[in-house]
Design a protein around this motif. Sequence first.
Motif, PDB file in Angstrom:
ATOM      1  N   PRO A 161       0.808  -1.231   0.000  1.00  0.00           N
ATOM      2  CA  PRO A 161       0.000   0.000   0.000  1.00  0.00           C
ATOM      3  C   PRO A 161       0.836   1.272   0.000  1.00  0.00           C
ATOM      4  N   LEU A 162       1.957   1.251   0.697  1.00  0.00           N
ATOM      5  CA  LEU A 162       2.834   2.414   0.684  1.00  0.00           C
ATOM      6  C   LEU A 162       3.391   2.659  -0.718  1.00  0.00           C
ATOM      7  N   LEU A 163       3.789   1.578  -1.399  1.00  0.00           N
ATOM      8  CA  LEU A 163       4.298   1.719  -2.755  1.00  0.00           C
ATOM      9  C   LEU A 163       3.235   2.296  -3.681  1.00  0.00           C
ATOM     10  N   MET A 164       1.997   1.812  -3.588  1.00  0.00           N
ATOM     11  CA  MET A 164       0.913   2.334  -4.422  1.00  0.00           C
ATOM     12  C   MET A 164       0.637   3.801  -4.102  1.00  0.00           C
ATOM     13  N   GLY A 165       0.731   4.153  -2.827  1.00  0.00           N
ATOM     14  CA  GLY A 165       0.540   5.555  -2.461  1.00  0.00           C
ATOM     15  C   GLY A 165       1.605   6.453  -3.065  1.00  0.00           C
ATOM     16  N   TYR A 166       2.859   5.993  -3.061  1.00  0.00           N
ATOM     17  CA  TYR A 166       3.935   6.778  -3.677  1.00  0.00           C
ATOM     18  C   TYR A 166       3.714   6.924  -5.184  1.00  0.00           C
ATOM     19  N   LEU A 167       3.300   5.842  -5.841  1.00  0.00           N
ATOM     20  CA  LEU A 167       3.082   5.895  -7.288  1.00  0.00           C
ATOM     21  C   LEU A 167       1.929   6.830  -7.642  1.00  0.00           C
ATOM     22  N   PHE A 168       0.834   6.745  -6.894  1.00  0.00           N
ATOM     23  CA  PHE A 168      -0.296   7.658  -7.139  1.00  0.00           C
ATOM     24  C   PHE A 168       0.107   9.105  -6.877  1.00  0.00           C
ATOM     25  N   SER A 169       0.961   9.305  -5.899  1.00  0.00           N
ATOM     26  CA  SER A 169       1.411  10.657  -5.592  1.00  0.00           C
ATOM     27  C   SER A 169       2.178  11.255  -6.765  1.00  0.00           C
ATOM     28  N   TYR A 170       3.067  10.471  -7.360  1.00  0.00           N
ATOM     29  CA  TYR A 170       3.817  10.958  -8.520  1.00  0.00           C
ATOM     30  C   TYR A 170       2.904  11.151  -9.723  1.00  0.00           C
ATOM     31  N   LEU A 201      -0.392  11.868  -9.827  1.00  0.00           N
ATOM     32  CA  LEU A 201      -1.240  13.051  -9.678  1.00  0.00           C
ATOM     33  C   LEU A 201      -0.427  14.337  -9.614  1.00  0.00           C
ATOM     34  N   GLN A 202       0.844  14.252  -9.190  1.00  0.00           N
ATOM     35  CA  GLN A 202       1.691  15.438  -9.244  1.00  0.00           C
ATOM     36  C   GLN A 202       1.964  15.833 -10.695  1.00  0.00           C
ATOM     37  N   GLY A 203       2.143  14.854 -11.563  1.00  0.00           N
ATOM     38  CA  GLY A 203       2.297  15.153 -12.976  1.00  0.00           C
ATOM     39  C   GLY A 203       1.050  15.772 -13.581  1.00  0.00           C
ATOM     40  N   VAL A 204      -0.114  15.224 -13.222  1.00  0.00           N
ATOM     41  CA  VAL A 204      -1.377  15.807 -13.693  1.00  0.00           C
ATOM     42  C   VAL A 204      -1.527  17.233 -13.178  1.00  0.00           C
ATOM     43  N   LEU A 205      -1.162  17.457 -11.923  1.00  0.00           N
ATOM     44  CA  LEU A 205      -1.258  18.796 -11.340  1.00  0.00           C
ATOM     45  C   LEU A 205      -0.329  19.782 -12.055  1.00  0.00           C
ATOM     46  N   PHE A 207       0.029  24.592  -5.041  1.00  0.00           N
ATOM     47  CA  PHE A 207       1.038  23.946  -5.897  1.00  0.00           C
ATOM     48  C   PHE A 207       2.372  23.798  -5.162  1.00  0.00           C
ATOM     49  N   CYS A 208       2.794  24.826  -4.449  1.00  0.00           N
ATOM     50  CA  CYS A 208       4.049  24.741  -3.695  1.00  0.00           C
ATOM     51  C   CYS A 208       3.968  23.712  -2.574  1.00  0.00           C
ATOM     52  N   LEU A 209       2.822  23.677  -1.882  1.00  0.00           N
ATOM     53  CA  LEU A 209       2.646  22.669  -0.831  1.00  0.00           C
ATOM     54  C   LEU A 209       2.662  21.259  -1.407  1.00  0.00           C
ATOM     55  N   GLU A 210       2.127  21.089  -2.598  1.00  0.00           N
ATOM     56  CA  GLU A 210       2.134  19.763  -3.212  1.00  0.00           C
ATOM     57  C   GLU A 210       3.551  19.349  -3.618  1.00  0.00           C
ATOM     58  N   ILE A 211       4.357  20.300  -4.027  1.00  0.00           N
ATOM     59  CA  ILE A 211       5.751  19.973  -4.328  1.00  0.00           C
ATOM     60  C   ILE A 211       6.470  19.490  -3.067  1.00  0.00           C
ATOM     61  N   VAL A 212       6.216  20.167  -1.948  1.00  0.00           N
ATOM     62  CA  VAL A 212       6.807  19.745  -0.683  1.00  0.00           C
ATOM     63  C   VAL A 212       6.290  18.361  -0.289  1.00  0.00           C
ATOM     64  N   ALA A 213       4.980  18.117  -0.487  1.00  0.00           N
ATOM     65  CA  ALA A 213       4.404  16.808  -0.153  1.00  0.00           C
ATOM     66  C   ALA A 213       5.018  15.708  -1.013  1.00  0.00           C
ATOM     67  N   THR A 214       5.262  15.993  -2.285  1.00  0.00           N
ATOM     68  CA  THR A 214       5.899  15.005  -3.152  1.00  0.00           C
ATOM     69  C   THR A 214       7.342  14.738  -2.711  1.00  0.00           C
ATOM     70  N   ALA A 215       8.030  15.776  -2.267  1.00  0.00           N
ATOM     71  CA  ALA A 215       9.384  15.588  -1.741  1.00  0.00           C
ATOM     72  C   ALA A 215       9.366  14.721  -0.483  1.00  0.00           C
ATOM     73  N   PHE A 216       8.397  14.940   0.381  1.00  0.00           N
ATOM     74  CA  PHE A 216       8.270  14.109   1.585  1.00  0.00           C
ATOM     75  C   PHE A 216       7.988  12.655   1.202  1.00  0.00           C
ATOM     76  N   ALA A 235      -4.721  14.339  -0.696  1.00  0.00           N
ATOM     77  CA  ALA A 235      -4.287  15.726  -0.880  1.00  0.00           C
ATOM     78  C   ALA A 235      -4.105  16.057  -2.354  1.00  0.00           C
ATOM     79  N   LYS A 236      -3.564  15.118  -3.137  1.00  0.00           N
ATOM     80  CA  LYS A 236      -3.409  15.346  -4.565  1.00  0.00           C
ATOM     81  C   LYS A 236      -4.764  15.492  -5.254  1.00  0.00           C
ATOM     82  N   LEU A 237      -5.767  14.788  -4.769  1.00  0.00           N
ATOM     83  CA  LEU A 237      -7.107  14.933  -5.331  1.00  0.00           C
ATOM     84  C   LEU A 237      -7.671  16.325  -5.050  1.00  0.00           C
ATOM     85  N   TYR A 238      -7.418  16.851  -3.859  1.00  0.00           N
ATOM     86  CA  TYR A 238      -7.881  18.208  -3.529  1.00  0.00           C
ATOM     87  C   TYR A 238      -7.279  19.236  -4.489  1.00  0.00           C
ATOM     88  N   SER A 239      -5.990  19.182  -4.671  1.00  0.00           N
ATOM     89  CA  SER A 239      -5.335  20.175  -5.515  1.00  0.00           C
ATOM     90  C   SER A 239      -5.753  20.047  -6.972  1.00  0.00           C
TER      91      SER A 239
END
Length: 333
Positions: A18-27, A29-33, A61-70, A245-249
């Motif tokens: 599940p953690l791996l899937m969460g990381y993949l979805f994060s990347y 949706l960050q691209g879509v954003l 957008f800046c907060l999402e970049i930080v979230a993707t870095a985390f 969070a990516k869905l919100y943005s």
Amino acid sequence: MYANDDLSSDYLAGQNGPLLMGYLFSYLLQGVLTVQMFIFCNQPSYSSDRYPIRVTVWTVFCLEIVATAFATVSAWYGLASGWGNIYTLNHPSWAFAYTPALHGIIALVVQLFFCWRLTLFGCNLIVPGIIASSCLMQSSLAIVTAVKLWYLPDLSAIYDIIPFVSVWLGGSAFCDIMIAISMVYLLHRAGRQSQFKATYSILLRPIMISVETGIITACSSIMHLVLFLAVRADNAHFTFLFLTAKLYSNTLLTTLNVRRIRSENRPVSTFQGHNKSTTAHQKSSSAWETELDRLQSSRINGRTPTAVFITTSTSTHKDEEVGLPDAKIPTSV
């Protein structure tokens, strides 16, 4: 490899999968954003946007970049540098602990923006005030959850903070549902109050967008809460931790870009005499934003919106033998 023989492949998949899937979805949706942000900034009318809109978009957008870095730090620690170490299963990185707080802040910014839009569309301050209070509550509980997660001895004790997580995710879903219901009601009321019959059919598109965006974010929070409470054998709920969070943005940018695209595609009407005033009015009222702006300006002026109908009539003479009056026929010399 892991030193403990009791750690089967199914157990490891349930913990890290599940953690791996969460990381993949994060990347993903960050691209879509990023694409959505490019579309938003390259519209010709970007400079004319209201200051709160631009500040909100760039903040998210800046907060999402930080979230993707985390998420990157957490993924590297758990699936790369810490792979093979039993300690990393129950002791994730510091970036993982801070993720709920960051995502709660992103949800707060987006939800407060939609509360501000409710006031612009003519909603009284009571409903947006209730929603804004709930938004502040859920964001505060998200920060508290992050603090509690930081001080936990390991992830096996995460269910000791069930009350904080429940209020955080439940409050977030409540805010999304209330925003969607309020937006649909205001748009429906604007269509019914209008004197033009085509206005309501035009407003169906923003009504559907409001419903869809509210349902998507609310369902994500509800699924996160349900999996957290019902499935305790693995980390299935952590997938939605990086997803919500990516869905919100993305819903925020989607709503603004749809509005801007319709505005850009709106035909420009030109007035060429009194005989074309009716056609020009029909073209200028083809976008739902025009109708909402008219309703909003009339609400501020304290007057009921009025409509002006321009009709033209033509008459024909039934006598076929009557020629053109005052016709001047040129004569040749």
